[in-house]
Scaffold this motif. Structure first.
Motif, PDB file in Angstrom:
ATOM      1  N   ARG A   1     -31.972  10.364  17.835  1.00 37.87           N
ATOM      2  CA  ARG A   1     -32.445   9.216  18.630  1.00 37.87           C
ATOM      3  C   ARG A   1     -31.810   9.229  20.013  1.00 37.87           C
ATOM      4  O   ARG A   1     -32.465   8.935  21.015  1.00 37.87           O
ATOM      5  CB  ARG A   1     -32.076   7.920  17.913  1.00 37.87           C
ATOM      6  CG  ARG A   1     -33.310   7.089  17.615  1.00 37.87           C
ATOM      7  CD  ARG A   1     -32.935   5.814  16.932  1.00 37.87           C
ATOM      8  NE  ARG A   1     -33.491   4.675  17.664  1.00 37.87           N
ATOM      9  CZ  ARG A   1     -33.017   3.446  17.549  1.00 37.87           C
ATOM     10  NH1 ARG A   1     -31.964   3.226  16.787  1.00 37.87           N
ATOM     11  NH2 ARG A   1     -33.561   2.471  18.219  1.00 37.87           N
ATOM     12  N   ALA A   2     -30.517   9.576  20.048  1.00 36.98           N
ATOM     13  CA  ALA A   2     -29.842   9.665  21.340  1.00 36.98           C
ATOM     14  C   ALA A   2     -30.465  10.781  22.172  1.00 36.98           C
ATOM     15  O   ALA A   2     -30.560  10.674  23.393  1.00 36.98           O
ATOM     16  CB  ALA A   2     -28.349   9.905  21.140  1.00 36.98           C
TER      17      ALA A   2
ATOM     18  N   ARG B   1     -27.616  20.821  20.723  1.00 38.92           N
ATOM     19  CA  ARG B   1     -26.516  20.212  19.965  1.00 38.92           C
ATOM     20  C   ARG B   1     -26.726  18.716  19.820  1.00 38.92           C
ATOM     21  O   ARG B   1     -26.515  18.134  18.762  1.00 38.92           O
ATOM     22  CB  ARG B   1     -25.181  20.495  20.659  1.00 38.92           C
ATOM     23  CG  ARG B   1     -24.774  21.959  20.555  1.00 38.92           C
ATOM     24  CD  ARG B   1     -23.332  22.166  20.981  1.00 38.92           C
ATOM     25  NE  ARG B   1     -23.179  21.936  22.412  1.00 38.92           N
ATOM     26  CZ  ARG B   1     -22.233  21.177  22.942  1.00 38.92           C
ATOM     27  NH1 ARG B   1     -21.349  20.599  22.162  1.00 38.92           N
ATOM     28  NH2 ARG B   1     -22.156  21.026  24.238  1.00 38.92           N
ATOM     29  N   LEU B   2     -27.180  18.094  20.907  1.00 37.85           N
ATOM     30  CA  LEU B   2     -27.396  16.647  20.896  1.00 37.85           C
ATOM     31  C   LEU B   2     -28.449  16.262  19.862  1.00 37.85           C
ATOM     32  O   LEU B   2     -28.294  15.296  19.119  1.00 37.85           O
ATOM     33  CB  LEU B   2     -27.826  16.193  22.299  1.00 37.85           C
ATOM     34  CG  LEU B   2     -28.038  14.705  22.527  1.00 37.85           C
ATOM     35  CD1 LEU B   2     -26.764  13.947  22.243  1.00 37.85           C
ATOM     36  CD2 LEU B   2     -28.486  14.449  23.962  1.00 37.85           C
TER      37      LEU B   2
ATOM     38  N   LYS C   1     -12.108   9.583   5.349  1.00 31.60           N
ATOM     39  CA  LYS C   1     -12.783  10.130   6.530  1.00 31.60           C
ATOM     40  C   LYS C   1     -11.811  10.197   7.705  1.00 31.60           C
ATOM     41  O   LYS C   1     -11.083   9.258   7.975  1.00 31.60           O
ATOM     42  CB  LYS C   1     -13.979   9.265   6.900  1.00 31.60           C
ATOM     43  CG  LYS C   1     -14.894   9.954   7.891  1.00 31.60           C
ATOM     44  CD  LYS C   1     -16.286   9.339   7.889  1.00 31.60           C
ATOM     45  CE  LYS C   1     -17.087   9.960   9.014  1.00 31.60           C
ATOM     46  NZ  LYS C   1     -18.153  10.752   8.757  1.00 31.60           N
ATOM     47  N   ARG C   2     -11.794  11.342   8.363  1.00 29.74           N
ATOM     48  CA  ARG C   2     -10.939  11.477   9.529  1.00 29.74           C
ATOM     49  C   ARG C   2     -11.583  10.764  10.706  1.00 29.74           C
ATOM     50  O   ARG C   2     -12.791  10.806  10.868  1.00 29.74           O
ATOM     51  CB  ARG C   2     -10.778  12.949   9.918  1.00 29.74           C
ATOM     52  CG  ARG C   2     -10.043  13.772   8.922  1.00 29.74           C
ATOM     53  CD  ARG C   2     -10.113  15.231   9.345  1.00 29.74           C
ATOM     54  NE  ARG C   2      -9.585  16.097   8.311  1.00 29.74           N
ATOM     55  CZ  ARG C   2      -8.307  16.401   8.187  1.00 29.74           C
ATOM     56  NH1 ARG C   2      -7.447  15.914   9.035  1.00 29.74           N
ATOM     57  NH2 ARG C   2      -7.884  17.162   7.220  1.00 29.74           N
ATOM     58  N   PRO C   3     -10.762  10.153  11.560  1.00 28.83           N
ATOM     59  CA  PRO C   3     -11.334   9.533  12.759  1.00 28.83           C
ATOM     60  C   PRO C   3     -11.982  10.594  13.672  1.00 28.83           C
ATOM     61  O   PRO C   3     -12.989  10.341  14.297  1.00 28.83           O
ATOM     62  CB  PRO C   3     -10.147   8.859  13.436  1.00 28.83           C
ATOM     63  CG  PRO C   3      -8.929   9.337  12.745  1.00 28.83           C
ATOM     64  CD  PRO C   3      -9.332   9.913  11.423  1.00 28.83           C
ATOM     65  N   GLN C   4     -11.398  11.758  13.716  1.00 32.00           N
ATOM     66  CA  GLN C   4     -11.946  12.876  14.498  1.00 32.00           C
ATOM     67  C   GLN C   4     -12.056  14.066  13.551  1.00 32.00           C
ATOM     68  O   GLN C   4     -11.141  14.311  12.796  1.00 32.00           O
ATOM     69  CB  GLN C   4     -10.970  13.281  15.602  1.00 32.00           C
ATOM     70  CG  GLN C   4     -10.904  12.348  16.765  1.00 32.00           C
ATOM     71  CD  GLN C   4     -11.478  12.982  18.009  1.00 32.00           C
ATOM     72  OE1 GLN C   4     -12.536  13.571  17.968  1.00 32.00           O
ATOM     73  NE2 GLN C   4     -10.816  12.869  19.122  1.00 32.00           N
ATOM     74  N   PRO C   5     -13.147  14.868  13.636  1.00 32.81           N
ATOM     75  CA  PRO C   5     -13.168  16.083  12.845  1.00 32.81           C
ATOM     76  C   PRO C   5     -12.018  16.998  13.287  1.00 32.81           C
ATOM     77  O   PRO C   5     -11.745  17.111  14.480  1.00 32.81           O
ATOM     78  CB  PRO C   5     -14.519  16.719  13.149  1.00 32.81           C
ATOM     79  CG  PRO C   5     -15.236  15.823  14.068  1.00 32.81           C
ATOM     80  CD  PRO C   5     -14.342  14.691  14.459  1.00 32.81           C
TER      81      PRO C   5
ATOM     82  N   GLU D   1     -26.965  16.368  16.453  1.00 34.14           N
ATOM     83  CA  GLU D   1     -25.974  15.313  16.216  1.00 34.14           C
ATOM     84  C   GLU D   1     -26.622  13.938  16.095  1.00 34.14           C
ATOM     85  O   GLU D   1     -26.246  13.143  15.242  1.00 34.14           O
ATOM     86  CB  GLU D   1     -24.962  15.266  17.379  1.00 34.14           C
ATOM     87  CG  GLU D   1     -23.979  16.405  17.404  1.00 34.14           C
ATOM     88  CD  GLU D   1     -22.951  16.274  16.301  1.00 34.14           C
ATOM     89  OE1 GLU D   1     -22.855  15.192  15.704  1.00 34.14           O
ATOM     90  OE2 GLU D   1     -22.263  17.261  16.028  1.00 34.14           O
ATOM     91  N   ALA D   2     -27.536  13.632  16.995  1.00 39.81           N
ATOM     92  CA  ALA D   2     -28.114  12.292  17.046  1.00 39.81           C
ATOM     93  C   ALA D   2     -29.512  12.380  17.651  1.00 39.81           C
ATOM     94  O   ALA D   2     -29.675  12.291  18.861  1.00 39.81           O
ATOM     95  CB  ALA D   2     -27.231  11.373  17.892  1.00 39.81           C
TER      96      ALA D   2
ATOM     97  N   PHE E   1     -26.991  22.114  25.348  1.00 37.41           N
ATOM     98  CA  PHE E   1     -26.485  20.756  25.143  1.00 37.41           C
ATOM     99  C   PHE E   1     -27.522  19.921  24.403  1.00 37.41           C
ATOM    100  O   PHE E   1     -27.210  19.178  23.477  1.00 37.41           O
ATOM    101  CB  PHE E   1     -26.145  20.126  26.498  1.00 37.41           C
ATOM    102  CG  PHE E   1     -25.700  18.693  26.411  1.00 37.41           C
ATOM    103  CD1 PHE E   1     -24.457  18.374  25.889  1.00 37.41           C
ATOM    104  CD2 PHE E   1     -26.522  17.661  26.839  1.00 37.41           C
ATOM    105  CE1 PHE E   1     -24.038  17.053  25.801  1.00 37.41           C
ATOM    106  CE2 PHE E   1     -26.111  16.339  26.749  1.00 37.41           C
ATOM    107  CZ  PHE E   1     -24.869  16.047  26.230  1.00 37.41           C
TER     108      PHE E   1
ATOM    109  N   ASN F   1     -13.964  17.081   7.940  1.00 34.84           N
ATOM    110  CA  ASN F   1     -14.301  15.698   8.246  1.00 34.84           C
ATOM    111  C   ASN F   1     -13.542  14.681   7.417  1.00 34.84           C
ATOM    112  O   ASN F   1     -13.497  13.517   7.742  1.00 34.84           O
ATOM    113  CB  ASN F   1     -15.803  15.472   8.066  1.00 34.84           C
ATOM    114  CG  ASN F   1     -16.569  15.895   9.295  1.00 34.84           C
ATOM    115  OD1 ASN F   1     -16.197  15.554  10.413  1.00 34.84           O
ATOM    116  ND2 ASN F   1     -17.606  16.683   9.111  1.00 34.84           N
TER     117      ASN F   1
END
Lengths: 360, 505
Positions: A237-238, A230-231, A6-10, A234-235, A227, A349
């Motif tokens: 719950r966030a 996208r949020l 797994k890359r630390p960053q995509p 991605e997440a 935004f 990724n």
């Protein structure tokens, strides 16, 4: 041994390269497929990808690129918003049909009146028709937690049957000698979706697609709503924590996708197709799903992907007639594109590490 | 102590960009309780994962009872007599205790038989547990007992325990220690991982201290002070947060009989919680994990709504409002879970700064985002809270846990909250960063913010709180002044030892 790490960053670079890579792998695998079918693979690939753009009859094919690409782009843009937020509208085909019926319905009801406002009214009706059809799965999801994938997909079949009923029933051309199908809107000047520049293939629907791409780009990159979309993807719950209201987002994304699909249907029926017939829909709503992903759910990517898909359609048809390739082979070819795209997607990724000998 | 049970020589393990363990060597004697001590990120977890066969070392050797030991998977480790109790339990809520234990066995006996064995072992070691109860209904302490009994049934020679007391009340810690001492007396060795120094002094015979992946020392915990161990662990003296005594002002936030159902099946519903926080006051809420902390935070952040009058902010009833309007009014919150709740893992720090700061920090106008300002805000947080990151465009998940925690707490602190509620603000953060965060919380309170700190770290709560209460099964204990509270009293407020009645049923 081959490992995926797994890359630390995509990787940003790879997310741009992988679609190109997917196209190349598809060409190779598709070429193999055509070779197994006993056709010359190089010729087939050339007919599909090269000839429509630069071949002898390119003057005929190039406008077709816009005609076929326009609706794909318009629908895919709408779908991409929902897909980004994890809302899976699979029923764009049905919303496309309902938009076409609503748009054509306005025109047919007003026939033979000639007025400047008829076409704008049809645009509005088309968008509303698609929007309303998408609101069914959206409201069911929000109110009762139903699965939007199933409901929107099933409604495609309902819409198809409704289309048939219209073509042989309420919307049938009274002067059509009993043949199924409505009046041809191409012969009704106030309702005709004409080419903006004659011979270019650039009709109002294509213009709408490009405008929608710009608006989608601004929405996703510059606006809070984009935004939040996208949020949420991605997440979730966030997103809740941030103050996103999930129900509102479902209604917005499904509604926008429906409206854009409806618009695409309306522009199609008033332009290239001309009439409501039983076979009006040719699968743009489903192919747009591939386009959305091929374009990385990014507005500019989707424009390019839409044109590429249109190319495989046009080139595919040319290959069918020139090489007697079966239509199914072309569909497999288009399917491969999505398949390979998702496969090489892993690389953004993860990175591949090859170690020799011992099992690290 | 008859001989060496586990001998570790020169273990090294590197991950891309970080050396987790660098040439670590130490021995564990038979019947010894050996402490592995170090800050978060010192390499304790990687080390025990290598011993348990979850991670393969890059180099180095281990010997178990004098023969070479290279477990390639946990099953092999278990076969040799190494068992481990993880910090995060791997239990199924919907199954009962016996079924859960059976799942971990290669050839489980009949459930009835197994239940009998569980009961025997639980009585033998003083770990009260009813094999027929659903795990979903158990407290964190009881769940840990399930894990421990699961290990004991394997008759282990070495028992590894990773931060076992972080989920226990003081009374439950006593029960656990009694069990561990009994095991020790029977010749079982224990590798005990913790950063709680007093516990280590009370329990352990030897300690190995790790810092940044390297072994930096050993000591006999009974013979040194906690402060000496802390210095070895951190490498420097610790800054203790300070605060000026303030007189509390008006009531800012009041909960009146707050009752809400938990959104998750095995969550804890909140029952009749009533409290008040005044300007300048820090209210500390203790409690073992899973006693309603997450639900309380969600009820305050607006993720769970309630009847309007149950949450009152500055005289306005806000129970029915969502997160955005509450934030607008100055009620800011910091959830426990960093990745996925407080921050979006795959989004940049700038985007994560926007996540809660968009409105209060003026990072948008008419819904259109001002990326330049968002970036400056993220930079300001990074600067003030010393977040170690290559830049604002790094994605959140690329940061270490402690650095991300500094970022998400900093994000709320920088927005000048009227009321701040944080859950586990220093969880997984190294000692220096924890001190920074606590100091920031105290500074806010000194400036007139009302603060609620929910935490499982009692030392932290005693350090920052004016008033103290505990959550137990969704209910709030009586609120008492923090000064002068004894550990005994705190333990009783937290519910004493959970599930004791079962043992004598």
């Amino acid at each position: 041994m081959i490992f995926l790490e797994k890359r630390p960053q995509p990787s940003k670079t790879l997310s741009y390269i992988t679609p190109v890579l997917a196209v190349l792998i598809t060409m190779v695998a598709g070429g193999l497929l055509f070779a197994i079918l006993g056709k010359d693979p190089v010729a087939a690939i050339r007919i599909i990808f090269w000839d429509p753009l630069f071949g002898e009859f390119a003057f005929y094919y190039r406008p077709q690129l816009l005609v076929k690409g326009g609706p794909l782009i318009l629908i895919a843009l709408g779908l991409s918003l929902g897909f980004k937020a994890g809302i899976w509208n699979i029923g764009a085909e049905g919303q496309y049909i309902m938009g076409a019926i609503a748009g054509a319905g306005v025109a047919l009801a007003l026939y033979p009146l000639e007025a400047w406002w008829i076409f704008p009214l049809m645009i509005l009706a088309g968008a509303l028709g698609g929007w309303a059809w998408a609101m069914i799965p959206a409201l069911l999801k929000v109110k009762f937690g139903t699965n939007e994938i199933l409901v929107s997909l099933m409604l495609v079949y309902v819409a198809e049957n409704f289309l048939s009923a219209m073509a042989i029933g309420a919307m049938k051309n009274p002067e059509g000698f009993g043949f199924p199908g409505s009046r041809n809107l191409q012969q009704y000047p106030s309702a005709h979706n004409t080419e903006i520049i004659a011979g270019s293939g650039m009709h109002w629907g294509v213009a709408a697609a490009f405008i929608a791409a710009i608006l989608a780009y601004v929405l996703l990159n510059r606006h809070l709503l984009g935004f939040q979309i996208r949020l949420t993807g991605e997440a979730p719950r966030a997103a809740r924590f941030s103050g996103v209201k999930p129900a509102r987002l479902v209604l917005f994304c499904m509604g926008t996708a429906g409206a854009l699909a409806g618009l695409a249907g309306m522009f199609e029926v008033a332009g290239p197709a001309g009439q409501i017939t039983t076979g009006f829909n040719v699968g743009y709503g489903f192919t747009a799903i591939i386009v959305a992903f091929l374009g990385r759910l990014h507005p500019i990517g989707i424009v390019l992907a839409g044109l590429l898909m249109a190319l495989t359609y046009i080139g595919g048809e040319a290959a069918q007639s020139a090489l007697q390739l079966p239509a199914a082979a072309i569909q497999v070819f288009q399917g491969m594109l999505l398949f390979f795209l998702l496969a090489v997607d892993v690389l953004t990724n993860f990175r591949i590490r090859i170690t020799l000998g011992e099992t690290a | 102590m008859t001989g060496t049970l586990l001998k570790i020589v020169g273990l090294t393990k590197a991950y891309p960009g970080v050396v987790a363990n660098d040439d670590v060597s130490f021995n564990i004697q038979e019947g010894e309780v050996h402490a592995l001590l170090g800050e978060n990120g010192a390499g304790k977890s990687t080390l025990v994962k290598m011993i348990y066969g979850l991670v393969k070392p890059d180099s180095g050797d281990m010997a178990f009872k004098g023969t070479a030991y290279e477990p390639s998977e946990p099953q092999e480790a278990r076969a040799r007599g190494v068992a481990m109790v993880f910090q995060h339990f791997s239990l199924f809520d919907a199954l009962n205790v016996a079924e859960n234990v059976a799942l971990g066995m290669a050839e489980p006996p009949k459930t009835r038989e197994l239940a009998e064995r569980i009961r025997t072992v639980s009585e033998q070691y003083g770990l009260p547990l009813d094999p027929w109860r659903l795990v979903g209904d158990l407290s964190a302490g009881e769940r840990q007992r399930v894990e421990i009994i699961r290990c004991l049934l394997q008759d282990p020679k070495l028992l590894i325990m990773d931060e076992p007391t972080s989920v226990l009340t003081p009374q439950e810690v006593e029960i656990l220690f009694a069990t561990l001492r009994k095991l020790k007396s029977e010749g079982t060795s224990i590798l005990y991982i913790s950063h709680k120094l007093e516990e280590i002094r009370a329990l352990c015979d030897e300690a190995t201290i790790l810092r940044l992946g390297k072994k930096v020392g050993t000591c006999t915990p009974r013979e040194v002070t906690a402060a000496q161990m802390a210095e070895m662990m951190v490498g420097s003296e610790l800054h203790r947060p300070e605060r000026e005594p303030t007189t509390p002002g008006d009531v800012r936030l009041a909960l009146k009989d707050l009752s809400v159902a938990s959104p998750s099946q095995f969550g804890t519903s909140l029952k009749n919680i009533t409290l008040e926080v005044r300007a300048g006051e820090v209210l500390g809420l203790a409690g073992v994990a899973g006693n309603g902390q997450d639900e309380l935070l969600a009820a305050l952040s607006g993720e769970i709504t309630s009847a309007p009058g149950m949450v009152v902010l500055d005289g306005t009833e806000i129970g029915a409002r969502g997160p955005a309007p509450r934030r607008r009014m100055g009620l800011l919150t910091g959830p426990e879970e960093r990745l996925g709740h407080a921050a979006a893992p795959n989004m940049s720090l700038t985007e994560n700064a926007l996540l809660t700061g968009a409105e209060r920090e003026g990072l948008m106008s008419n819904g259109f985002l001002k990326w330049g300002k968002a970036k400056s805000f993220a930079e300001a947080i990074i600067e003030r809270f010393d977040v170690r990151t290559p830049g604002t465009e790094t994605v959140a998940r690329a940061l270490s846990g402690g650095n991300l925690q500094k970022f998400v707490i900093g994000r709320e602190v920088m927005q000048r909250p009227e009321v701040l509620v944080v859950n586990q603000p220093t969880w997984g953060v190294d000692a220096a960063a924890a001190a920074t965060i606590r100091q920031a919380i105290l500074d806010l309170a000194a400036g007139g913010t009302a603060v609620i700190v929910i935490s499982q770290d009692l030392d932290e709560l005693m350090e920052v709180s004016d008033n103290f209460a505990a959550l137990n099964e969704g209910r709030l204990s009586e609120i008492k002044p923090a000064k002068g509270l004894s550990m005994e009293e705190i333990g009783l407020m937290m519910g004493g030892a959970h599930g004791m009645e079962v043992a004598h049923a």
